[in-house]
Design a protein around this motif. Structure first.
Motif: not given
Length: 296
Positions: A4, A32, A208, A211, A218, A238
């Motif tokens: 992602q 992604p 964020v 997602v 990510t 992340r």
């Protein structure tokens, strides 16, 4: 490696994301499953699959020859003339760069792209919500300097997400991005399904939450420099990447194509720096501290 990717908003600061992506994505085979974006970050994500940034830079350089200022106060006294040129320029750019064959290319080649926009608090009218949103945004930006602000949610702004792939035409895509970018007074208040919308960054300019929480590794691309963090840092599992220094472009400056290109070139430079540290990031992600990855 990254399932992602999140594109933060930032107006013309998002040229940094375009430069970064075009260096990094082919080098690490970045494909992604999901991309999330807000405002100009969403527009940039679409541009990268529908067109190319060099074409976009050339487009703006040509168009902005006829726009020497960001405001025309005398238009207050001229019927049918806008004080701020931003909305017309932005909308025309989206139509030119993402419309027609570019829209078809986007639908064919892009992963799922989620666009976040904001709904205003139910207890406020549109104009009051604009005033409150601007005040809150500037508190978060200049006083608290929050990576993920909380003011908008606290006073009742709520995010909604629409997939680019659910747009049936390029007109629908442009309207969706404009809704996600709605920032009065530069743009008028937008409406979707009869209800007013505003810039998705009023809820979170680094979206964020758009997602999947369990969607895999990510990568988050900011556009603003947060001095307390390294250029690459880890937070909540992340990987965040931010400009190594403040970029030349300003969010709503529609007079400086040279600054756009400088910002894009900085993104490419920062992308090359990221690649130099990528092997250690790839092998040691699980053991890196929350504060910094040390890949400057």
């Amino acid at each position: 490696m990254f399932e992602q990717v999140v594109f933060a908003g930032g107006g013309h600061r998002c040229w940094w994301q375009a430069g970064f992506w075009e260096v990094v994505a082919p080098a690490i085979e970045l494909r992604p499953r999901v991309i999330a974006g807000v405002s100009a970050g969403a527009a940039t994500a679409c541009l990268l699959f529908a067109n190319d940034s060099r074409t976009a830079l050339a487009y703006y350089r040509e168009v902005l020859k006829g726009n020497p200022r960001n405001a025309y106060p005398m238009n207050l006294f001229r019927r049918g003339r806008r004080v701020f040129p931003h909305n017309e320029i932005y909308r025309n750019a989206l139509e030119a760069l993402l419309g027609g064959e570019h829209f078809r290319q986007l639908m064919w080649s892009a992963p799922e792209i989620r666009v976040q926009f904001s709904r205003i608090p139910r207890w406020l009218g549109p104009r009051s919500a604009v005033a409150l949103g601007i005040v809150g945004y500037n508190i978060e930006k200049y006083v608290r300097r929050s990576l993920h602000p909380g003011f908008g949610r606290a006073v009742g702004f709520r995010s909604e997400i629409v997939r680019v792939q659910d747009c049936r035409s390029d007109d629908e895509l442009v309207s969706l991005i404009i809704a996600s970018s709605c920032t009065p007074p530069f743009t008028p208040i937008e409406y979707r399904d009869g209800r007013p919308t505003m810039d998705g960054g009023l809820v979170d300019n680094v979206p964020v939450d758009a997602v999947d929480a369990d969607g895999g590794p990510t990568l988050v691309l900011t556009t603003r420099r947060y001095p307390e963090h390294a250029p690459v840092f880890i937070r909540a599992g992340r990987v965040y990447v931010q400009p190594s220094r403040k970029v030349a472009a300003s969010s709503w400056d529609y007079t400086s194509p040279d600054a756009y290109e400088q910002t894009w070139r900085q993104g490419r430079e920062d992308g090359e720096a990221f690649l130099r540290g990528f092997p250690s990031l790839r092998t040691g992600l699980g053991s890196l501290p929350e504060t910094a990855a040390g890949l400057a």
